[in-house]
Write a protein that holds these residues in place. Structure first.
Motif, short mmCIF file in Angstrom:
data_model
loop_
_atom_site.label_atom_id
_atom_site.label_comp_id
_atom_site.label_asym_id
_atom_site.label_seq_id
_atom_site.Cartn_x
_atom_site.Cartn_y
_atom_site.Cartn_z
N LEU A 193 61.89 66.11 -22.27
CA LEU A 193 62.28 64.85 -21.62
C LEU A 193 63.08 63.95 -22.57
N GLY A 194 62.60 63.84 -23.82
CA GLY A 194 63.25 62.95 -24.79
C GLY A 194 64.71 63.30 -25.00
N PRO A 195 65.00 64.51 -25.54
CA PRO A 195 66.41 64.89 -25.77
C PRO A 195 67.24 64.86 -24.48
N LEU A 196 66.63 65.18 -23.34
CA LEU A 196 67.37 65.16 -22.08
C LEU A 196 67.89 63.76 -21.78
N MET A 197 67.07 62.75 -22.06
CA MET A 197 67.50 61.36 -21.80
C MET A 197 68.71 60.99 -22.65
N GLU A 198 68.74 61.47 -23.88
CA GLU A 198 69.88 61.18 -24.76
C GLU A 198 71.16 61.81 -24.22
N ILE A 199 70.99 62.95 -23.53
CA ILE A 199 72.15 63.63 -22.93
C ILE A 199 72.58 62.92 -21.64
N ILE A 200 71.58 62.51 -20.86
CA ILE A 200 71.89 61.88 -19.57
C ILE A 200 72.61 60.54 -19.74
N ARG A 201 72.16 59.73 -20.73
CA ARG A 201 72.66 58.35 -20.84
C ARG A 201 74.19 58.24 -20.83
N PRO A 202 74.87 58.88 -21.80
CA PRO A 202 76.34 58.72 -21.77
C PRO A 202 76.98 59.35 -20.54
N LEU A 203 76.40 60.42 -20.02
CA LEU A 203 76.98 61.06 -18.83
C LEU A 203 76.86 60.14 -17.62
N ARG A 204 75.73 59.43 -17.53
CA ARG A 204 75.52 58.55 -16.38
C ARG A 204 76.40 57.30 -16.49
N ILE A 205 76.38 56.68 -17.66
CA ILE A 205 77.18 55.46 -17.83
C ILE A 205 78.66 55.79 -17.65
N GLY A 206 79.06 57.00 -18.07
CA GLY A 206 80.45 57.43 -17.93
C GLY A 206 80.77 57.97 -16.55
N MET A 207 79.81 57.97 -15.63
CA MET A 207 79.99 58.40 -14.24
C MET A 207 80.35 59.88 -14.10
N ILE A 208 80.01 60.68 -15.12
CA ILE A 208 80.11 62.13 -14.93
C ILE A 208 78.92 62.55 -14.05
N ILE B 231 67.58 54.00 -21.28
CA ILE B 231 67.64 55.46 -21.08
C ILE B 231 67.59 56.11 -22.46
N ARG B 232 66.46 56.03 -23.09
CA ARG B 232 66.38 56.58 -24.44
C ARG B 232 65.17 57.46 -24.57
N SER B 233 65.31 58.42 -25.46
CA SER B 233 64.24 59.37 -25.73
C SER B 233 62.92 58.65 -26.02
N ALA B 234 62.98 57.68 -26.95
CA ALA B 234 61.74 57.03 -27.39
C ALA B 234 61.08 56.28 -26.22
N ASP B 235 61.88 55.64 -25.39
CA ASP B 235 61.32 54.88 -24.28
C ASP B 235 60.71 55.80 -23.23
N ALA B 236 61.43 56.89 -22.93
CA ALA B 236 60.91 57.83 -21.93
C ALA B 236 59.57 58.39 -22.39
N LYS C 14 57.45 57.13 -24.63
CA LYS C 14 56.40 56.10 -24.71
C LYS C 14 55.79 55.87 -23.33
N LEU C 15 56.66 55.72 -22.33
CA LEU C 15 56.16 55.46 -20.97
C LEU C 15 55.41 56.68 -20.43
N PHE C 16 55.97 57.86 -20.69
CA PHE C 16 55.32 59.08 -20.20
C PHE C 16 53.93 59.22 -20.82
N ASP C 17 53.83 59.05 -22.14
CA ASP C 17 52.54 59.23 -22.81
C ASP C 17 51.54 58.18 -22.35
N MET C 18 52.00 56.93 -22.21
CA MET C 18 51.10 55.86 -21.77
C MET C 18 50.58 56.16 -20.36
N GLY C 19 51.49 56.52 -19.47
CA GLY C 19 51.09 56.82 -18.09
C GLY C 19 50.12 57.99 -18.02
N LYS C 20 50.44 59.04 -18.77
CA LYS C 20 49.60 60.24 -18.73
C LYS C 20 48.20 59.94 -19.25
#
Ligand code: ADP
Length: 544
Positions: A270-285, A415-420, A422-428
């Motif tokens: 999940l973490g590394p995936l978020m780092e990949i998604i962020r620029p792709l999403r903001i860039g509208m790819i 949309i960052r690895s650390a945030d995803a 942190k939230l995932f671990d807290m929720g789980k």
């Protein structure tokens, strides 16, 4: 499920005697017509999504009788809405507007204050007032559902325009937009895509916002701002007015589309995936809300009860989930990404090649071939929704428990690895502590993401309902301590969530209260909605 027949005395709003209340309702009946004022004295029936009640929350987390209407009224025009508002001021009766009341997971049709008179706008005010095929806009009344708008475009043969729909298409376009709901085409931010409102104020006056204030305007739906302060904002997620008309922009048909699905093996991906998604999403790819769903939800949305896979108490173990997923497109992986690429084939191919190269940087990433998926696979529901075609497949995960109901926790984060993580671990951790199955999905808007955690519970099991509430309350507090706030919440959690937005000694709430007292001096309109209590109610024990 058998209906629990029982006698009910109608609830009466606090501060008025029963006889006086019934006499006041008679006065309203004389104005609106007797059949358009209904006292809520029947047994409370939960129905289901398409035949939902308008008297209470069919998925209530509290006792059913807690957030319940005393009566429901059905105006047919803006003038009748004004009459109802003036009537409420005369008798100091709390009123609560709904468009269609399919706001499931956030309170459904229920009012925040027990005994409020619900104004069901959608039943009779359900006209599409205009569809402009040149400007790609429409003007809607509260009762127009995503399905109805979709059908209307089809009927008129307007194939050059798309609508945007949320996960479930039965709700009101206007109601969902006011609550800042989202959908899955590039026009998914409904609030950002609306243009112009007509609003009945709590004291009975009507205003039109933006260009709508210009008497002979022809740009109400094309330029949202008009002149002067932009007032629309104060009418979303608020209790400052009743919206009777809303303009909405429509998306041009992109000339082709193609859904795609990737899966990722490990929870930690999940973490590394978020780092990949962020620029792709903001860039509208990545062009629409990017959804990353956990295997637990992928299993549940197949519609089987949890008991098919596991009979124990406590959260369903990971190995059971993985065994259950083997036959699904997720296989032995943990995360599923659902996305769509828009445009003609050569445009899509360019974007999809970038997505593919980036996603494959995660070891083990797998692209699922849509041709391998049967027609009733969830993937095709996501495909319809991302193409603006309303659907209700998403409801299937409510079958997870008997008498299934759901309530959401939806914090916003970068949309960052650390945030995803942190939230995932807290929720789980908290779900495990309370013995609840954890259904997380990360939805990347543009520059932020919402983590949407749906807690599915048995609405007849008081102990499990309490566990769900305790878990939600802890998640809200712990998320706020980490810097995350909810984008939207259920009626019963509004005070707590509003309380987390406390910067500057609660300066924002003080501002909201000042607006509330100025606009609604008698405090009749949806008291307590979004944690905003009018003067008459404040500090008198209404908060929860
Ligand atoms: P849905 O669109 O899913 O059917 P609702 O009609 O319940 O949902 O609307 C969602 C929320 O927005 C509710 O909390 C309701 O109070 C508020 N709301 C809905 N319609 C209006 C309106 N016309 N004016 C003001 N608030 C509204």
């Amino acid at each position: 499920k058998p209906v629990r027949e029982r006698q009910r005395l109608p609830v009466v709003p606090q501060g008025i005697e029963r006889d006086e209340f019934l006499a006041a309702l008679d006065e309203l009946k004389a104005q609106l017509g007797g059949e358009f004022v209904e006292v809520n004295d029947k047994p409370l029936r939960d129905g289901w999504y398409m035949e939902h009640p308008n008297t209470h929350d069919m998925m209530t987390i509290l006792d059913e009788e807690e957030l319940v209407a005393s009566a429901v009224v059905y105006p047919s025009t803006t003038e009748e809405v004004q009459q109802i508002v003036l009537w409420a001021n005369k008798y100091l009766i709390p009123i609560f507007p709904i468009s269609m009341g399919r706001n499931l997971g956030y309170g459904g049709a229920a009012p925040r204050v027990r005994g409020s008179v619900t104004i069901d706008l959608g039943k009779r005010m359900n006209k599409i007032l205009d569809i402009n095929s040149e400007d790609y806009t429409c003007l809607l009344e509260p009762g127009v559902s995503f399905y109805a708008l979709y059908e209307a475009l089809k009927e008129k043969g307007y194939d050059h325009m798309w609508i945007d729909t949320p996960d479930l298409g039965g709700g009101s376009v206007l109601g969902n937009t006011l609550d800042r709901g989202v959908g899955y085409t590039p026009y998914g931010d409904h609030w950002a895509c609306h243009a112009g409102l007509e609003v009945v104020l709590p004291t009975g006056e009507v205003i039109r916002t933006g260009m709508g204030a210009l008497p002979e305007n022809n740009t109400w739906q094309t330029f949202p701002y008009g002149f002067g302060p932009y007032s629309d904002g104060i009418f979303s997620q608020s209790n400052f007015g009743i919206v009777t008309k809303m303009g909405m922009t429509l998306m041009p048909n992109p000339g082709g589309y193609e859904s795609f699905m990737y899966t990722f093996q490990n929870e930690e991906d999940l973490g590394p995936l978020m780092e990949i998604i962020r620029p792709l999403r903001i860039g509208m790819i990545l062009e629409n809300v990017a959804q990353v769903r956990h295997i637990a939800q992928t299993i549940a949305v197949r519609g089987h009860p949890r008991s098919k896979f596991y009979q124990g108490s406590g959260p369903i173990p990971d190995e059971v989930l993985h065994a259950a997923a083997v036959e699904s497109p997720v296989g032995d992986h943990t995360w599923a990404y659902y996305g769509m690429s828009y445009g003609p084939p050569h445009i899509r191919a360019y974007k999809l090649a970038i997505v593919d190269a980036e996603f494959r940087k995660i070891p083990g990433a797998k692209k699922v071939d849509p041709k391998s998926l049967p027609e009733d696979e969830y993937f095709w529901s996501r495909d319809r929704i991302a193409a603006g075609i309303p659907d209700i497949h998403e409801l299937r995960w409510v079958n997870w428990t008997p008498n299934g109901a759901h309530i959401a926790f939806s914090p916003v984060s970068p949309i960052r690895s650390a945030d995803a993580m942190k939230l995932f671990d807290m929720g789980k951790k908290l779900h495990h502590q309370y013995g609840i199955d954890f259904f997380p999905a990360f939805c990347v808007g543009l520059r932020e993401m919402h983590l949407i955690v749906e807690i599915v519970f048995d609405r007849d099991d008081a102990e499990r309902k309490k566990a769900a509430m305790d878990c939600l309350r802890d998640m809200i507090d712990q998320a706020a301590a980490l810097g995350y706030g909810e984008y939207r919440t259920h009626l019963v959690l509004m005070d707590q969530v509003a309380g987390t937005y406390s910067w500057g000694d609660g300066a924002l709430m003080k501002f909201n209260e000042r607006l509330k007292d100025a606009l609604d001096p008698n405090g009749i309109l949806a008291p307590g909605k979004s944690g905003i209590w009018p003067k008459r109610y404040r500090g008198r024990g209404w908060e929860m």
